[in-house]
Design a protein around this motif. Structure first.
Motif, PDB file in Angstrom:
ATOM      1  N   UNK A   9       0.773  -1.242   0.000  1.00  0.00           N
ATOM      2  CA  UNK A   9       0.000   0.000   0.000  1.00  0.00           C
ATOM      3  C   UNK A   9       0.805   1.295   0.000  1.00  0.00           C
ATOM      4  N   UNK A  10       1.905   1.317   0.710  1.00  0.00           N
ATOM      5  CA  UNK A  10       2.639   2.576   0.928  1.00  0.00           C
ATOM      6  C   UNK A  10       4.106   2.402   0.557  1.00  0.00           C
ATOM      7  N   UNK A  11       4.784   3.502   0.206  1.00  0.00           N
ATOM      8  CA  UNK A  11       6.125   3.378  -0.348  1.00  0.00           C
ATOM      9  C   UNK A  11       7.225   2.903   0.593  1.00  0.00           C
ATOM     10  N   UNK A  12       7.347   3.436   1.779  1.00  0.00           N
ATOM     11  CA  UNK A  12       8.600   3.265   2.510  1.00  0.00           C
ATOM     12  C   UNK A  12       8.338   3.114   3.999  1.00  0.00           C
ATOM     13  N   UNK A  13       8.744   1.996   4.566  1.00  0.00           N
ATOM     14  CA  UNK A  13       8.496   1.731   5.982  1.00  0.00           C
ATOM     15  C   UNK A  13       9.180   2.750   6.891  1.00  0.00           C
ATOM     16  N   UNK A  14      10.279   3.315   6.432  1.00  0.00           N
ATOM     17  CA  UNK A  14      11.012   4.279   7.276  1.00  0.00           C
ATOM     18  C   UNK A  14      10.187   5.535   7.560  1.00  0.00           C
ATOM     19  N   UNK A  15       9.223   5.819   6.712  1.00  0.00           N
ATOM     20  CA  UNK A  15       8.357   6.981   6.947  1.00  0.00           C
ATOM     21  C   UNK A  15       7.533   6.808   8.209  1.00  0.00           C
ATOM     22  N   UNK A  16       7.033   5.606   8.396  1.00  0.00           N
ATOM     23  CA  UNK A  16       6.160   5.335   9.535  1.00  0.00           C
ATOM     24  C   UNK A  16       6.967   5.040  10.796  1.00  0.00           C
ATOM     25  N   UNK A  17       8.025   4.270  10.617  1.00  0.00           N
ATOM     26  CA  UNK A  17       8.896   3.967  11.737  1.00  0.00           C
ATOM     27  C   UNK A  17       8.387   2.914  12.690  1.00  0.00           C
ATOM     28  N   UNK A  18       7.143   2.438  12.534  1.00  0.00           N
ATOM     29  CA  UNK A  18       6.642   1.464  13.497  1.00  0.00           C
ATOM     30  C   UNK A  18       6.921   0.023  13.092  1.00  0.00           C
ATOM     31  N   UNK A  19       7.027  -0.241  11.796  1.00  0.00           N
ATOM     32  CA  UNK A  19       7.368  -1.576  11.328  1.00  0.00           C
ATOM     33  C   UNK A  19       6.353  -2.649  11.677  1.00  0.00           C
TER      34      UNK A  19
END
Length: 160
Positions: free
Chosen positions: A47-57
């Motif tokens: 769904x979304x580009x980059x896990x580092x944006x969210x930081x929760x993993x």
């Protein structure tokens, strides 16, 4: 011929005649990998580009970068030879355009860009893609052969 329906944030790897299906791709992206010689294919609906944006993993399959890596690992575990794995991408559309909202992020475009970058890092070749535009898609991916049927909203059915 068996079928597996893959929902957002899900992934499946199968062999032979199994058909992997995902529906309602808008800005989300289907990453399809296959080793035709080995008869193994896999699909992840992300769904979304980059896990580092969210930081929760919390759910790595939600994010293109970690989902592509997870699918690659699952393909290898199923017996696919890394040098033979090929990739097809579908989705990444810009479904909603609102007046007066210039400068808003284009998640679909970011998803495709992130996929290309991640796949390059994994040294995987993208052999075809049907991405962008402004309409939704559904996918039927033939795991063993890598054939991919796309059905678009109010449009047609075609293969890539």
């Amino acid at each position: 011929m068996s079928q597996i329906v893959i929902k957002p944030d899900q992934m499946a790897v199968a062999k032979g005649e199994t058909v992997l299906i995902t529906m309602a791709l808008g800005s989300s992206l289907a990453v399809c990998m296959y080793d035709e010689e080995g008869g193994i294919g896999g699909l992840v609906h992300t769904l979304l580009p980059d896990i580092r944006r969210e930081g929760n993993g919390k759910n790595g399959l939600r994010y293109v970068d970690t989902a592509a890596r997870a699918l690659f690992e699952a393909m290898k575990e199923a017996g696919a030879v890394p040098e033979r794995i090929r990739v097809k991408l579908v989705g990444g559309a810009k479904i909603f355009c609102f007046a007066g909202q210039a400068g808003q992020p284009d998640i679909g475009r970011e998803n495709v860009s992130c996929a290309r970058k991640t796949l390059q890092e994994l040294d995987l070749a993208i052999v075809s893609e049907d991405t962008g535009e402004n309409y939704g898609r559904s996918v039927r991916f033939m795991a063993g052969s890598g054939r991919l049927e796309i059905e678009t909203v109010n449009r047609s059915i075609y293969w890539i």
